[in-house]
Design a protein around this motif. Structure first.
Motif, mmCIF file in Angstrom:
data_model
loop_
_atom_site.group_PDB
_atom_site.id
_atom_site.type_symbol
_atom_site.label_atom_id
_atom_site.label_comp_id
_atom_site.label_asym_id
_atom_site.label_seq_id
_atom_site.Cartn_x
_atom_site.Cartn_y
_atom_site.Cartn_z
ATOM 1 N N LYS A 158 0.974 -1.168 0.070
ATOM 2 C CA LYS A 158 0.036 0.059 0.000
ATOM 3 C C LYS A 158 0.946 1.446 -0.002
ATOM 4 N N GLY A 159 2.014 0.960 0.563
ATOM 5 C CA GLY A 159 2.835 2.416 0.526
ATOM 6 C C GLY A 159 3.769 2.504 -0.495
ATOM 7 N N MET A 160 3.493 1.699 -1.659
ATOM 8 C CA MET A 160 4.258 1.798 -2.971
ATOM 9 C C MET A 160 3.611 2.807 -3.851
ATOM 10 N N THR A 161 3.420 3.993 -3.543
ATOM 11 C CA THR A 161 2.869 4.767 -4.401
ATOM 12 C C THR A 161 3.827 5.664 -5.304
ATOM 13 N N GLY A 162 3.205 5.936 -6.252
ATOM 14 C CA GLY A 162 4.157 7.005 -7.391
ATOM 15 C C GLY A 162 5.284 5.979 -7.703
ATOM 16 N N THR A 163 5.317 4.493 -7.948
ATOM 17 C CA THR A 163 6.494 4.066 -8.397
ATOM 18 C C THR A 163 6.219 3.701 -9.949
ATOM 19 N N ALA A 164 7.244 2.922 -10.645
ATOM 20 C CA ALA A 164 7.181 2.613 -12.070
ATOM 21 C C ALA A 164 6.007 1.577 -12.201
ATOM 22 N N LEU A 165 5.807 1.109 -11.170
ATOM 23 C CA LEU A 165 4.687 -0.180 -11.139
ATOM 24 C C LEU A 165 3.256 0.268 -11.234
ATOM 25 N N GLY A 166 3.128 1.677 -11.044
ATOM 26 C CA GLY A 166 1.792 2.305 -10.996
ATOM 27 C C GLY A 166 1.000 2.043 -10.059
ATOM 28 N N PRO A 167 -0.311 1.726 -10.158
ATOM 29 C CA PRO A 167 -1.255 1.454 -9.267
ATOM 30 C C PRO A 167 -1.173 0.031 -8.688
ATOM 31 N N ILE A 168 -0.422 -1.033 -9.483
ATOM 32 C CA ILE A 168 -0.653 -2.305 -9.221
ATOM 33 C C ILE A 168 -0.340 -2.744 -7.732
ATOM 34 N N PRO A 169 1.004 -2.349 -7.182
ATOM 35 C CA PRO A 169 0.950 -2.768 -5.721
ATOM 36 C C PRO A 169 0.231 -2.361 -4.783
ATOM 37 N N VAL A 170 -0.371 -1.067 -4.927
ATOM 38 C CA VAL A 170 -1.289 -0.637 -3.891
ATOM 39 C C VAL A 170 -2.821 -1.311 -4.255
ATOM 40 N N TRP A 171 -2.853 -1.545 -5.414
ATOM 41 C CA TRP A 171 -4.299 -2.553 -5.450
ATOM 42 C C TRP A 171 -3.977 -3.641 -4.833
ATOM 43 N N MET A 172 -2.997 -4.238 -5.066
ATOM 44 C CA MET A 172 -2.666 -5.704 -4.426
ATOM 45 C C MET A 172 -2.989 -5.591 -2.986
ATOM 46 N N GLY A 173 -2.125 -4.787 -2.426
ATOM 47 C CA GLY A 173 -2.262 -4.532 -1.011
ATOM 48 C C GLY A 173 -3.502 -4.225 -0.458
ATOM 49 N N THR A 174 -4.235 -3.830 -1.051
ATOM 50 C CA THR A 174 -5.728 -3.273 -0.705
ATOM 51 C C THR A 174 -6.740 -4.464 -0.893
ATOM 52 N N ASN A 175 -6.538 -4.985 -2.124
ATOM 53 C CA ASN A 175 -7.651 -6.027 -2.319
ATOM 54 C C ASN A 175 -7.114 -7.625 -2.192
ATOM 55 N N LEU A 176 -5.594 -7.647 -2.232
ATOM 56 C CA LEU A 176 -5.479 -9.042 -2.389
ATOM 57 C C LEU A 176 -4.482 -9.493 -0.939
ATOM 58 N N ALA A 177 -4.772 -8.560 0.120
ATOM 59 C CA ALA A 177 -4.122 -8.936 1.243
ATOM 60 C C ALA A 177 -4.148 -10.314 1.914
ATOM 61 N N TRP A 178 -5.473 -10.662 1.663
ATOM 62 C CA TRP A 178 -5.652 -12.132 2.037
ATOM 63 C C TRP A 178 -4.724 -13.133 1.213
ATOM 64 N N LEU A 179 -4.551 -12.760 0.156
ATOM 65 C CA LEU A 179 -3.556 -13.693 -0.539
ATOM 66 C C LEU A 179 -1.991 -13.537 -0.393
ATOM 67 N N VAL A 180 -1.688 -11.982 -0.123
ATOM 68 C CA VAL A 180 -0.261 -11.621 0.076
ATOM 69 C C VAL A 180 0.254 -11.951 1.349
ATOM 70 N N GLU A 181 -0.472 -11.901 2.283
ATOM 71 C CA GLU A 181 -0.206 -12.255 3.792
ATOM 72 C C GLU A 181 0.589 -13.517 3.758
ATOM 73 N N PRO A 182 -0.280 -14.742 3.544
ATOM 74 C CA PRO A 182 0.323 -16.057 3.593
ATOM 75 C C PRO A 182 1.413 -16.310 2.438
ATOM 76 N N ALA A 183 1.174 -15.599 1.288
ATOM 77 C CA ALA A 183 2.101 -15.887 0.186
ATOM 78 C C ALA A 183 3.452 -15.226 0.380
ATOM 79 N N VAL A 184 3.870 -14.305 0.936
ATOM 80 C CA VAL A 184 5.301 -13.820 0.992
ATOM 81 C C VAL A 184 6.074 -14.882 1.869
ATOM 82 N N PRO A 185 5.737 -14.890 3.154
ATOM 83 C CA PRO A 185 6.795 -16.003 3.746
ATOM 84 C C PRO A 185 6.525 -17.578 3.247
ATOM 85 N N LEU A 186 5.683 -17.842 2.512
ATOM 86 C CA LEU A 186 5.709 -19.126 2.091
ATOM 87 C C LEU A 186 6.413 -19.255 0.774
ATOM 88 N N PHE A 187 6.253 -18.451 -0.270
ATOM 89 C CA PHE A 187 6.725 -18.422 -1.333
ATOM 90 C C PHE A 187 8.468 -18.045 -1.116
#
Lengths: 98, 174
Positions: B60-89
């Motif tokens: 969510k803090g990744m605003t104004g980067t070269a990846l545009g709105p994608i990371p913020v969108w992921m942090g907002t809408n895919l938190a349920w997936l990102v939380e387990p995915a980061v340590p697991l992967f």
């Protein structure tokens, strides 16, 4: 091309690789299994006091890695002064022309 | 009489991927890179389980980067997936690299992680080339050279009939 790797080359690779992997991976696993802190840095509380220190001294781990690098350096210097024997030349036999 | 000039860099000291020194070094690099990620992942799993709450916050803090709105969108809408995915992967990518299994596939995952770290950490106080970019380049190198073929399980897998009959699998192994 055939390999002209010699025993001393194998020994240098095994020793340097072994030292580096011992410092980074093997002792890293030991640190993990020992519990917090899981890394090489001590755990501090909000006041900044150290409440837990790593089981393996980070100086030992970094020292092992540097030692592995030093073995590579010594090996490189040795190979600079004593180049490996060329396999093609070593196995070549002199032939007389008919 | 031989006119060959002795070349101390010939033989195993030249940068051919099938030379012993190159194979040895690529294997070392692969295992160390794998340990790096494994340690990062498994310590998160030990401390936070599959609920690594910092990950969506970071995105969510990744605003104004070269990846545009994608990371913020992921942090907002895919938190349920990102939380387990980061340590697991992180853990799985690290394990795969250490063992040399599915090395290229795992390294693609590593490149994705490092891209988010590189772009997201973004301070760039010492220039664009920093440790995160170096990590990204390391994973890319694992893909380019097929580092799992050097003292890794992929070397064995690629010789099996199953893989020989499906050569495209070599894009995931190697």
């Amino acid at each position: 091309m055939k390999s002209n790797i010699e025993t001393i080359d194998k020994a240098a690779m095994a020793l340097s690789g072994g030292l580096m992997l011992l410092g980074i991976v093997v002792l890293g696993f030991v640190e993990l299994l020992d519990g917090a802190p899981y890394g090489a840095a001590p755990v501090t509380n909000d006041a900044g006091e150290v409440v837990a220190t790593p089981m393996v001294d980070p100086a030992l781990r970094t020292g092992l890695v540097l030692l592995g690098m030093a073995v590579l350096l010594v090996w490189g210097l040795y190979r600079y002064t004593v180049p490996p024997m060329d396999v093609d030349e070593a196995t070549a036999t002199e032939m007389t022309a008919d | 009489m031989s006119t060959k000039t002795a070349n101390p860099l010939a033989g195993e000291f030249e940068l051919n991927l099938d030379r012993p020194l190159t194979a040895y070094w690529l294997a070392i690099l692969r295992v160390v890179t794998g340990w790096w990620f494994f340690h990062a992942g498994v310590t998160k799993l030990i401390e936070d389980g599959l609920a690594f709450g910092y990950a969506p916050m970071y995105l969510k803090g990744m605003t104004g980067t070269a990846l545009g709105p994608i990371p913020v969108w992921m942090g907002t809408n895919l938190a349920w997936l990102v939380e387990p995915a980061v340590p697991l992967f992180e853990t799985l990518i690290g394990l795969a690299l250490m063992l040399g299994v599915l090395t290229r596939l795992a390294s693609v995952g590593g490149v994705m992680f490092m891209t988010l770290f590189w772009v997201g950490n973004a301070g760039f106080g010492h220039g664009l080339v920093n440790g995160d970019l170096m990590g990204l380049m390391l994973f890319a190198t694992m893909i380019v050279v097929g580092a799992g073929r050097y003292y890794g399980v992929d070397a064995v897998l690629e010789r099996t009939e199953f893989v020989k009959q499906r050569p495209r699998l070599r894009y995931l192994l190697g």
